[in-house]
Every structure is written in C-alpha cells, then in structure tokens.
Design a protein around this motif. Structure first.
Motif, PDB file in Angstrom:
ATOM      1  N   TYR A 249      46.509  46.713  47.826  1.00  0.00           N
ATOM      2  CA  TYR A 249      45.050  46.621  47.736  1.00  0.00           C
ATOM      3  C   TYR A 249      44.656  45.848  46.487  1.00  0.00           C
ATOM      4  O   TYR A 249      45.280  45.988  45.436  1.00  0.00           O
ATOM      5  N   SER A 250      43.600  45.050  46.618  1.00  0.00           N
ATOM      6  CA  SER A 250      43.161  44.189  45.524  1.00  0.00           C
ATOM      7  C   SER A 250      42.649  44.992  44.331  1.00  0.00           C
ATOM      8  O   SER A 250      42.690  44.518  43.209  1.00  0.00           O
TER       9      SER A 250
ATOM     10  N   ASP B 247      33.124  51.880  48.241  1.00  0.00           N
ATOM     11  CA  ASP B 247      33.389  50.565  48.814  1.00  0.00           C
ATOM     12  C   ASP B 247      34.804  50.079  48.492  1.00  0.00           C
ATOM     13  O   ASP B 247      35.131  48.923  48.745  1.00  0.00           O
ATOM     14  N   HIS B 248      35.661  50.957  47.956  1.00  0.00           N
ATOM     15  CA  HIS B 248      37.053  50.576  47.722  1.00  0.00           C
ATOM     16  C   HIS B 248      37.681  50.228  49.079  1.00  0.00           C
ATOM     17  O   HIS B 248      37.450  50.931  50.069  1.00  0.00           O
ATOM     18  N   PRO B 249      38.470  49.149  49.163  1.00  0.00           N
ATOM     19  CA  PRO B 249      39.038  48.728  50.453  1.00  0.00           C
ATOM     20  C   PRO B 249      39.812  49.837  51.188  1.00  0.00           C
ATOM     21  O   PRO B 249      39.724  49.934  52.417  1.00  0.00           O
TER      22      PRO B 249
ATOM     23  N   VAL C 124      37.252  52.222  52.662  1.00  0.00           N
ATOM     24  CA  VAL C 124      36.595  51.574  53.804  1.00  0.00           C
ATOM     25  C   VAL C 124      37.517  51.623  55.026  1.00  0.00           C
ATOM     26  O   VAL C 124      37.085  51.965  56.136  1.00  0.00           O
ATOM     27  N   GLU C 125      38.805  51.327  54.816  1.00  0.00           N
ATOM     28  CA  GLU C 125      39.749  51.386  55.935  1.00  0.00           C
ATOM     29  C   GLU C 125      39.831  52.797  56.511  1.00  0.00           C
ATOM     30  O   GLU C 125      39.890  52.964  57.730  1.00  0.00           O
TER      31      GLU C 125
ATOM     32  N   ARG D 137      46.410  44.262  60.908  1.00  0.00           N
ATOM     33  CA  ARG D 137      46.462  44.806  59.547  1.00  0.00           C
ATOM     34  C   ARG D 137      47.713  45.674  59.376  1.00  0.00           C
ATOM     35  O   ARG D 137      48.357  45.634  58.323  1.00  0.00           O
TER      36      ARG D 137
END
Length: 169
Positions: free
Chosen positions: A114-115, A142-144, A147-148, A157
C-alpha cells in the motif's frame, strides 16, 4: 466465481497454479528474534507479548472479492491494551466468546503493497467462535486498505497482490 485456474504472474511471466486468497504475517512489526530468549516475551501463532509491555493478537482483515463469493484476507497483528488482551485470553477457549464487545487496537503490521503505511491504523478486533481468528475491522478512513475492506477488490487486484507478495521488489 473463484479463480481456481491460477494466474499468469505480471512480474515473472510464469503461470502459478494457484491464486492465493490470503497471506499472513508471522509476527507484529516490532517483534525481533532477540525477544525469543526474553522471559517476558512470547510469540505464538495467535498471540504475542513483548517485554511484558506490548500485547498483540492475530486476526484477519477480510476483503470481499467483487464478482464472486471469495474473500481475500490479510492475517495481521493488532496491539491491544493490557486489559483487553487479558480479557481476550480469558475467553480465548470459551464457547460463545463471539458475544464479546470488539477490542480497540492499532494495526501492527506493515503491508508494503500500500502506498500509505498500514502500521497504526485504528481497528476493532471482533472475536469469533472458538477456532476462528478475530475479524479485524479497520476504521472507515480513506486509507487504501480501509477502502478495499469496505468496497471490495477485483480478481485483477488479487493477482496484483499475489505477484507483489511472491516477487517482492
């Protein structure tokens, strides 16, 4: 619809016979091999104590896979307060433990895919029936990763994650 036929890896170009639907981390981020000889530290497949001061349980961040009934999971570690850890241990093998309130904790696993850092994301650990690891619910940010967890991921993915885990850069 499960993707049982495996996948062509985007990193190595080979066909891998199986598309894994989960990965697990063996220890919390702050665990070090030297703690193995520390009498106030212990690491099992489900619980960890470091120097009698830091307390962790392992659970699953589950992410629905869009377009099927599959669920992708990350086996991660969550730090708990001393009191919540003691309570989790007290009911660890007790039938009906899933009625427990969720335990607040901090994600203690860095998932480098994750970024943004995943360490220290706020969580709630939901106890499940004996023999099942806790469900780790991330705070809806809103952390990826959060969100996933809320919206799900595609099989593309899942293949992307598999390639990155099997062939780290």
């Amino acid at each position: 619809m499960s993707d049982d036929a495996g996948f062509i890896c985007s990193r190595c170009g080979d066909h891998h016979a199986e598309l894994p639907l989960g990965y697990s981390i063996a220890a919390p981020d702050i665990w070090e091999p030297r703690f193995e000889t520390d009498r106030d530290s212990t690491l099992s497949s489900d619980q960890c104590v470091i120097r009698g001061q830091h307390f962790f349980i392992r659970g699953l961040i589950e992410i629905p896979v869009i377009g099927g009934e599959d669920v992708f999971s990350w086996g991660v570690w969550v730090s708990l307060s001393k009191d919540n850890f003691a309570r989790a241990l007290e009911v660890w093998n007790t039938e009906g433990r899933e009625a427990e309130k969720p335990y607040f904790g901090w994600l203690s696993t860095e998932l480098a895919l994750y970024s943004e850092s995943t360490t220290d994301l706020k969580t709630n650990a939901h106890t499940r029936p004996v023999g099942s690891r806790p469900f780790i619910e991330l705070e809806p940010t809103d952390h990826p990763l959060a969100v996933e967890q809320r919206t799900g991921i595609t099989y593309d993915r899942v293949r992307e994650i598999a390639a990155a885990v099997l062939h780290p850069a």
